[in-house]
Design a protein around this motif. Structure first.
Motif, mmCIF file in Angstrom:
data_model
loop_
_atom_site.group_PDB
_atom_site.id
_atom_site.type_symbol
_atom_site.label_atom_id
_atom_site.label_comp_id
_atom_site.label_asym_id
_atom_site.label_seq_id
_atom_site.Cartn_x
_atom_site.Cartn_y
_atom_site.Cartn_z
ATOM 1 N N LYS A 238 45.836 -51.627 -17.524
ATOM 2 C CA LYS A 238 45.022 -50.863 -18.457
ATOM 3 C C LYS A 238 43.542 -51.105 -18.211
ATOM 4 N N PHE A 239 43.196 -52.335 -17.874
ATOM 5 C CA PHE A 239 41.802 -52.691 -17.646
ATOM 6 C C PHE A 239 41.253 -52.001 -16.392
ATOM 7 N N LEU A 240 42.045 -51.969 -15.336
ATOM 8 C CA LEU A 240 41.567 -51.425 -14.057
ATOM 9 C C LEU A 240 41.797 -49.934 -13.899
ATOM 10 N N PHE A 241 42.908 -49.448 -14.414
ATOM 11 C CA PHE A 241 43.321 -48.089 -14.077
ATOM 12 C C PHE A 241 43.258 -47.120 -15.254
ATOM 13 N N LYS A 242 42.627 -47.530 -16.328
ATOM 14 C CA LYS A 242 42.339 -46.591 -17.406
ATOM 15 C C LYS A 242 41.248 -45.638 -16.935
ATOM 16 N N TYR A 243 41.417 -44.350 -17.193
ATOM 17 C CA TYR A 243 40.449 -43.364 -16.748
ATOM 18 C C TYR A 243 39.297 -43.238 -17.734
ATOM 19 N N ILE A 244 38.085 -43.182 -17.184
ATOM 20 C CA ILE A 244 36.870 -43.058 -17.981
ATOM 21 C C ILE A 244 36.039 -41.910 -17.409
ATOM 22 N N ASP A 245 35.032 -41.477 -18.148
ATOM 23 C CA ASP A 245 34.175 -40.385 -17.694
ATOM 24 C C ASP A 245 33.390 -40.807 -16.449
ATOM 25 N N ASN A 246 33.182 -39.875 -15.519
ATOM 26 C CA ASN A 246 32.550 -40.202 -14.238
ATOM 27 C C ASN A 246 31.110 -39.716 -14.098
ATOM 28 N N ALA B 163 31.642 -44.673 0.065
ATOM 29 C CA ALA B 163 32.486 -43.847 0.930
ATOM 30 C C ALA B 163 33.921 -43.767 0.430
ATOM 31 N N PHE B 164 34.349 -44.754 -0.353
ATOM 32 C CA PHE B 164 35.732 -44.782 -0.836
ATOM 33 C C PHE B 164 35.853 -44.392 -2.307
ATOM 34 N N LEU B 165 34.745 -43.978 -2.924
ATOM 35 C CA LEU B 165 34.774 -43.628 -4.340
ATOM 36 C C LEU B 165 34.775 -42.112 -4.535
ATOM 37 N N PRO B 166 35.403 -41.631 -5.606
ATOM 38 C CA PRO B 166 35.494 -40.182 -5.850
ATOM 39 C C PRO B 166 34.228 -39.635 -6.496
ATOM 40 N N ALA B 167 33.116 -39.708 -5.767
ATOM 41 C CA ALA B 167 31.820 -39.352 -6.345
ATOM 42 C C ALA B 167 31.499 -37.867 -6.240
ATOM 43 N N ASN B 168 32.388 -37.096 -5.627
ATOM 44 C CA ASN B 168 32.123 -35.662 -5.434
ATOM 45 C C ASN B 168 33.016 -34.783 -6.296
ATOM 46 N N ARG B 169 33.604 -35.354 -7.334
ATOM 47 C CA ARG B 169 34.558 -34.581 -8.138
ATOM 48 C C ARG B 169 33.867 -33.688 -9.167
ATOM 49 N N TRP B 170 32.563 -33.803 -9.274
ATOM 50 C CA TRP B 170 31.821 -32.956 -10.205
ATOM 51 C C TRP B 170 30.393 -32.809 -9.695
ATOM 52 N N PHE B 171 29.736 -31.715 -10.039
ATOM 53 C CA PHE B 171 28.339 -31.483 -9.682
ATOM 54 C C PHE B 171 28.130 -31.650 -8.179
ATOM 55 N N SER B 172 29.003 -31.000 -7.406
ATOM 56 C CA SER B 172 28.926 -31.113 -5.951
ATOM 57 C C SER B 172 29.316 -29.792 -5.309
ATOM 58 N N LEU C 117 23.607 -33.761 -17.591
ATOM 59 C CA LEU C 117 24.620 -32.766 -17.242
ATOM 60 C C LEU C 117 25.239 -32.176 -18.506
ATOM 61 N N PRO C 118 24.447 -31.441 -19.284
ATOM 62 C CA PRO C 118 24.957 -30.932 -20.570
ATOM 63 C C PRO C 118 26.140 -29.983 -20.435
ATOM 64 N N LYS C 119 26.301 -29.345 -19.281
ATOM 65 C CA LYS C 119 27.409 -28.413 -19.092
ATOM 66 C C LYS C 119 28.687 -29.100 -18.605
ATOM 67 N N LYS C 120 28.603 -30.376 -18.289
ATOM 68 C CA LYS C 120 29.775 -31.097 -17.785
ATOM 69 C C LYS C 120 30.742 -31.423 -18.920
ATOM 70 N N LYS C 121 32.000 -31.325 -18.621
ATOM 71 C CA LYS C 121 33.018 -31.718 -19.587
ATOM 72 C C LYS C 121 32.987 -33.227 -19.773
ATOM 73 N N LEU C 122 32.958 -33.680 -21.011
ATOM 74 C CA LEU C 122 32.959 -35.119 -21.306
ATOM 75 C C LEU C 122 34.399 -35.592 -21.451
ATOM 76 N N TYR C 123 34.796 -36.513 -20.618
ATOM 77 C CA TYR C 123 36.178 -37.000 -20.625
ATOM 78 C C TYR C 123 36.322 -38.117 -21.652
ATOM 79 N N THR C 124 37.311 -37.961 -22.575
ATOM 80 C CA THR C 124 37.531 -38.969 -23.616
ATOM 81 C C THR C 124 39.006 -39.327 -23.792
ATOM 82 N N GLU C 125 39.883 -38.829 -22.932
ATOM 83 C CA GLU C 125 41.317 -39.007 -23.156
ATOM 84 C C GLU C 125 41.791 -40.436 -22.894
#
Length: 445
Positions: free
Chosen positions: A3-11, A122-131, A271-279
């Motif tokens: 839960k500590f490592l693999f809980k998803y948070i906003d990016n 290089a190993f992080l998912p940094a292009n999943r939004w605003f790219s 990034l006011p148009k970005k979806k805010l992840y809270t799940e």
């Protein structure tokens, strides 16, 4: 742990950092060309003092490096835009690693940190939004990331700052003499030159430096002190940028704040148009053990490398053994005098050698105080002479001054450095023991 490592948070923080980081590494590449750093360090000099074991990188040296840095700068722009992100980030990381390993005469901790961050990013998912990647292929869009992504970035930053603080806990820094010495070279600065010569400024630099490096990450982690920490960080790094002129490092350090502010704040501001992840989903990947294992080993190395000098004989401030890759930032000033002799093994004739003709100006200055550079110079001389048909021994008469003190003998002048082996994790006995009073100041007449 899962839960500590693999809980998803906003990016949002990661996405914004990618944009800033891409802009900064592009600036580093293009700036090296336009400021003349590339010409002075890697083009005009016949020898660059690469990291030992990476001699093959000398083959990259020369005017073609201008094209190399232009391509690297373009990859930096692609990272900023999130275009072909993974390929662009790996390409920049590989190219910058070669540049870093190619030369040591302009060693700077931010070059090392940039290399580490390039490979991490290089190993992080940094292009999943605003790219551009997400625009071209909407299937990769994702407003979230696993929490371990954030944790490794924060831990890397924390390691850097902590070791930078601890390294300053030695007498010459604690009595503010080292900051005073650094400020002497800033007298010519417009408007602030005289201000920087004040005694209270030197003491402030000494102890603000220690406390900032030690406390800035805790201040940024705690919500109640986060804004205060950010304001202090901006002032601290802008001061460093103006006074010490250390390139992109201060601005990269300010950008680290993106990892600490809440996604709500960042999304609202940038990034006011970005979806805010809270799940807050917990998604355990199939390669969980690989992720944990790789980064565990990585951080054990990062924590261990800066400690290695404690296992060497003598003081690292004198020997330089274990200094690099240890976040020992702006701790001392050293200068040296060097005379090189070669002895023909067949005839027994010993004569003074003009080593400067093998080096550029920057390399000739750097070699006088660094034992690994002295050793490499001896190997270079032996090779050059061998190409002429001469088998020579190389001896060095070297004096070193630490923190504007007095000169002391540094290298055993009776040892043929060309016949010695280099041991990266072992003390070299041809480095003379540090004098007990090597920090003493010369007597003024």
């Amino acid at each position: 742990m899962n839960k500590f490592l693999f809980k998803y948070i906003d990016n949002t923080g990661l996405v914004l950092f990618r944009v800033v980081f891409g802009a900064l590494i592009a600036t580093e590449a293009f700036g090296a060309i336009f400021t003349g750093w590339l010409r002075r360090t890697l083009v005009d000099t016949p020898f660059t003092f690469n990291f030992i074991g990476f001699d093959f990188l000398q083959n990259l040296q020369g005017p073609l490096l201008y094209y190399y840095f232009v391509v690297m700068g373009l990859f930096g722009i692609f990272v900023m835009l999130g275009f072909k992100y993974r390929f662009s980030m790996v390409a920049y990381a590989l190219m910058w690693t070669c540049v870093y390993l190619m030369q040591k005469s302009s060693y700077n901790n931010h070059y090392y940190l940039m290399m580490l961050l390039c490979w991490i990013m290089a190993f992080l998912p940094a292009n999943r939004w605003f790219s551009l990647d997400a625009k071209i292929n909407p299937g990769i869009k994702n407003p979230a990331m696993p929490r371990w992504v954030l944790l490794i970035l924060i831990l890397q930053v924390w390691i850097v700052y902590t070791y930078a603080s601890v390294a300053k806990w030695y007498p010459e820094w604690l009595n503010a003499s080292v900051p005073a010495l650094f400020m002497q070279g800033k007298k010519h600065y417009w408007l602030i030159g005289e201000f920087l010569q004040k005694n209270w400024v030197h003491w402030s630099i000494a102890y603000v430096g220690i406390l900032f490096d030690l406390l800035i990450v805790p201040l940024m982690l705690w919500k109640r002190t986060r804004l205060l920490g950010f304001v202090i960080s901006v002032f601290f790094h802008l001061f460093n940028s103006i006074v010490f002129q250390i390139g992109i490092f201060p601005y990269m350090s300010i950008a680290f704040a993106l990892f600490f502010f809440s996604p709500e704040t960042l999304q609202k501001r940038f990034l006011p148009k970005k979806k805010l992840y809270t799940e807050g989903e917990v998604i355990i990947p199939k390669n969980r053990n690989i992720i944990i294992g790789v980064f565990s080993i990585y951080f054990l190395v990062q924590i261990g490398l800066p400690l290695r000098h404690w296992f060497f004989k003598d003081d690292v401030l004198w020997t330089e053994e274990g200094h690099r890759l240890s976040w020992r930032m702006m701790l001392r000033s050293k200068s040296g005098n060097l005379t090189v002799y070669v002895k023909d093994k067949e005839s027994g004739v010993k004569k003074r050698y003009n080593y400067q003709e093998l080096l550029g100006d920057k390399q000739a200055r750097a070699v006088k105080t660094k034992p690994d550079l002295l050793w490499q110079l001896a190997q270079r001389i032996k090779k050059v002479e061998a190409e002429k048909g001469n088998d020579v021994a190389v001896y060095m008469d070297c004096l070193v001054m630490v923190n504007n003190g007095v000169y002391f003998p540094f290298i055993d002048p009776n040892v043929d450095l060309a016949s010695e082996e280099w041991h990266p994790f072992k003390h070299h006995d041809w480095i003379l023991p540090s004098p007990e009073d090597y920090n003493k100041k010369p007597v003024k007449e």
